[in-house]
Design an enzyme around this catalytic site. Structure first.
Site, short mmCIF file in Angstrom:
data_model
loop_
_atom_site.label_atom_id
_atom_site.label_comp_id
_atom_site.label_asym_id
_atom_site.label_seq_id
_atom_site.Cartn_x
_atom_site.Cartn_y
_atom_site.Cartn_z
N HIS A 70 -85.47 -49.90 22.55
CA HIS A 70 -85.95 -49.23 21.33
C HIS A 70 -85.65 -47.73 21.41
O HIS A 70 -85.17 -47.24 22.43
CB HIS A 70 -87.44 -49.49 21.09
CG HIS A 70 -88.38 -48.95 22.13
ND1 HIS A 70 -88.43 -49.42 23.42
CD2 HIS A 70 -89.32 -47.97 22.07
CE1 HIS A 70 -89.36 -48.77 24.09
NE2 HIS A 70 -89.91 -47.88 23.31
N HIS A 72 -87.41 -44.92 21.46
CA HIS A 72 -88.23 -43.88 22.09
C HIS A 72 -87.43 -43.14 23.17
O HIS A 72 -86.61 -43.74 23.86
CB HIS A 72 -89.50 -44.48 22.71
CG HIS A 72 -90.62 -44.63 21.71
ND1 HIS A 72 -91.62 -45.55 21.85
CD2 HIS A 72 -90.87 -43.95 20.57
CE1 HIS A 72 -92.47 -45.43 20.83
NE2 HIS A 72 -92.03 -44.48 20.04
N ASP A 74 -88.09 -42.07 26.07
CA ASP A 74 -88.16 -42.53 27.46
C ASP A 74 -87.36 -43.83 27.68
O ASP A 74 -87.30 -44.33 28.80
CB ASP A 74 -89.62 -42.66 27.95
CG ASP A 74 -90.47 -43.57 27.11
OD1 ASP A 74 -90.22 -43.70 25.90
OD2 ASP A 74 -91.41 -44.18 27.65
N HIS A 75 -86.75 -44.34 26.63
CA HIS A 75 -85.90 -45.54 26.75
C HIS A 75 -84.46 -45.32 26.31
O HIS A 75 -83.58 -46.10 26.63
CB HIS A 75 -86.51 -46.71 25.97
CG HIS A 75 -87.85 -47.11 26.48
ND1 HIS A 75 -88.04 -48.18 27.33
CD2 HIS A 75 -89.07 -46.55 26.31
CE1 HIS A 75 -89.31 -48.27 27.66
NE2 HIS A 75 -89.97 -47.29 27.05
N HIS A 164 -94.35 -53.00 18.67
CA HIS A 164 -94.23 -51.63 19.20
C HIS A 164 -93.74 -50.60 18.18
O HIS A 164 -94.53 -49.81 17.70
CB HIS A 164 -93.37 -51.63 20.46
CG HIS A 164 -93.40 -50.34 21.22
ND1 HIS A 164 -94.56 -49.76 21.67
CD2 HIS A 164 -92.40 -49.50 21.61
CE1 HIS A 164 -94.29 -48.64 22.30
NE2 HIS A 164 -92.99 -48.44 22.28
N ASP A 185 -90.96 -52.02 25.78
CA ASP A 185 -92.36 -51.79 25.42
C ASP A 185 -92.68 -52.83 24.35
O ASP A 185 -91.90 -53.04 23.43
CB ASP A 185 -92.53 -50.40 24.81
CG ASP A 185 -92.34 -49.29 25.84
OD1 ASP A 185 -92.17 -49.61 27.03
OD2 ASP A 185 -92.36 -48.12 25.43
N HIS A 409 -98.99 -50.73 22.79
CA HIS A 409 -98.61 -51.45 24.01
C HIS A 409 -99.68 -52.53 24.18
O HIS A 409 -100.82 -52.34 23.76
CB HIS A 409 -98.68 -50.53 25.24
CG HIS A 409 -97.64 -49.45 25.24
ND1 HIS A 409 -96.37 -49.65 25.69
CD2 HIS A 409 -97.70 -48.16 24.83
CE1 HIS A 409 -95.68 -48.52 25.58
NE2 HIS A 409 -96.47 -47.60 25.05
N HIS A 431 -92.63 -49.64 34.01
CA HIS A 431 -93.25 -48.85 32.95
C HIS A 431 -94.77 -48.78 33.05
O HIS A 431 -95.49 -49.21 32.15
CB HIS A 431 -92.82 -49.41 31.58
CG HIS A 431 -93.01 -48.45 30.43
ND1 HIS A 431 -94.24 -48.17 29.87
CD2 HIS A 431 -92.12 -47.71 29.73
CE1 HIS A 431 -94.08 -47.31 28.88
NE2 HIS A 431 -92.81 -47.01 28.77
ZN LIG Z 1 -91.92 -47.00 23.45
#
Ligand SMILES: [Zn+2]
Length: 480
Positions: A70, A72, A74-75, A164, A185, A409, A431
């Site tokens: 996805h 975000h 952090d991904h 998510h 996530d 989450h 994660h």
């Molecule tokens: Zn996320």
């Protein structure tokens, strides 16, 4: 090194980031000579090279397929770096909405990082990548539809709904009969606009699952929404300002659906500009158009609303957009959704510093706050906070600080139920910070303790970054 690699029945998991931490997610899977990479994020608490996964610890030229779960940061935020600045030569896949949002989001990320560097007076790291890198990498990203299987030289993979955020996917990867499910996530609770995470039709041998909330339990959704609207209503009634630091896209739209509806229901006290709601992000307009476009990928509830009312549910009656704070007249109570979500810099940080000395005001955290960020620090209710422009200057913090999580989450109960339904004999946790992840591991092991010693024994792993998990599949798997 060669000895280990030549054992072709051995499956290897290797975390370059996002193992025993939240941030910079990146995981490597190897089986039968094939290599798959999952996600390419940055760590929100760090900057420049320090925010990257440990790419030096792996030869990225081996990777054939890179799947992004996805949009975000952090991904996904180190993807342009991987594609333009390393020896990676593989193919990259993501869903359509992820790609649409990725473009705007990362161009904003480049801008924000640049500003940060200017302020630091040239002492910080070089930029990870430029707008040109981003544009070039963008054209080489391939898109996938949910539920359709793609085969790249014997690596098969299928995207499933993950809940998510819009476009988020879980990937089931199949190599020579071995099936691995990566959740990214995910959420299982039905919200206002998204489909919740699905159970793939085929079983999985290995489950790689997030552990953000460990063994914690979420409050039921209806009571969370009520708490949110009442807290905000009380604050603005007293003349206070409400700051909701949000990630520009994704969960912010869910909060906007809640507030827009509540404002319409209380139009006499709040409506007609009496208490304005702002969505402050330089991405606001572009991003809303993506949401307006992809209503067909959302859940039945919101599609029905769209059909019945003939108006797009993401065209809000009570919310206006602000590109920056120059156009903002700060008179009287207001509600401000501003990015970034962890108050690291940018608009939300500027407003925090402006509003936090006044005890009437409220900062309401609705997302997950990563260790080392201002949002996490603020929840300790410090006496003062350092100014972003000059860390020698402290600003008194008298405003109220509250947290109501809409992070989407799974909590422990939802995670356990999903893990049981998947029924994979091998579970790899990713994660999550070490403590919640460790507690989740213990809880899972005790849940499956009756199977211990039998051939159905469930094994749970919580590796650290750059520590391999090797699993033997003694030729049981037959290539099709
Ligand atoms: Zn996320």
């Amino acid at each position: 090194m060669t000895e280990e690699k030549l054992d072709t029945n051995s499956f290897r998991f290797f975390g370059l980031g996002g193992s025993n931490e939240v941030g910079r997610s990146c995981h490597i899977l190897q089986y039968k000579g094939k290599t798959v990479m999952l996600d390419a994020g940055v760590h929100p608490a760090h900057q420049g090279i320090a925010s990257l996964p440990f790419y030096d610890e792996f030869d990225l030229s081996q990777v054939e397929v890179l799947l992004i779960s996805h949009f975000h940061l952090d991904h996904a935020a180190s993807l342009p770096y991987v594609m333009q600045r390393t020896n990676f030569q593989g193919r990259v896949f993501m869903t359509h909405p992820t790609k649409a949002i990725y473009r705007w989001l990362l161009s904003d990320f480049v801008k924000v990082t640049n500003i940060g560097n200017d302020n630091a007076g040239g002492v910080s790291d070089e930029n990870l990548y430029t707008d040109e890198d981003l544009a070039e990498s963008f054209d080489r990203i391939e898109t996938v539809d949910y539920h359709s299987t793609i085969d790249v030289n014997g690596i098969k993979f299928t995207a499933y709904h993950a809940g998510h955020v819009l476009g988020a996917a879980m990937f089931q990867v199949e190599i020579a009969g071995l099936r691995i499910l990566f959740t990214g996530d995910y959420s299982r609770e039905l919200d206002r606009h998204l489909n919740s995470a699905e159970i793939p039709t085929l079983p999985s041998d290995i489950l790689i699952v997030e552990s953000t909330f460990g063994t914690a339990t979420h409050e039921p959704r209806t009571s969370k929404e009520k708490k949110l609207t009442q807290l905000i209503h009380t604050t603005v009634s007293k003349g206070g300002r409400v700051l909701l630091p949000v990630f520009a896209l994704g969960r912010a739209q869910e909060i906007m659906l809640i507030l827009d509806e509540y404002w319409s229901q209380h139009a006499e006290q709040l409506g007609n500009g009496q208490v304005p709601i702002f969505y402050a992000s330089n991405l606001a307009r572009k991003c809303m158009s993506v949401f307006q476009t992809y209503v067909n990928m959302m859940n039945d509830k919101i599609r029905k609303k769209f059909r019945d009312s003939q108006t797009n549910p993401f065209i809000f009656k009570n919310i206006s957009y602000l590109k920056n704070l120059d156009e903002f007249q700060d008179f009287g109570p207001s509600v401000m959704l501003a990015s970034p979500g962890m108050l690291q810099n940018g608009l939300s940080r500027d407003l925090l510093e402006k509003w936090c000395p006044d005890e009437k005001n409220l900062v309401l955290i609705t997302g997950y706050s990563v260790e080392g960020t201002m949002a996490k620090f603020l929840m300790l209710e410090p006496e003062t906070i350092p100014s972003i422009n000059n860390s020698d200057v402290s600003i008194p913090r008298r405003c109220q600080v509250e947290e109501i999580s809409f992070a989407a989450h799974v909590d422990f109960r939802e995670n356990l139920e999903f893990v049981e339904k998947i029924g994979a004999p091998n579970i790899i946790l990713v994660h999550g910070e070490s403590n919640p992840m460790g507690r989740l591991k213990s809880a899972l092991l005790s849940n499956f303790s009756s199977l211990k010693g039998t051939e159905d024994e469930v094994r749970v792993y919580n590796p650290r970054n750059c520590v391999a998990v090797d699993l033997e599949f003694k030729g049981v798997k037959i290539a099709k």
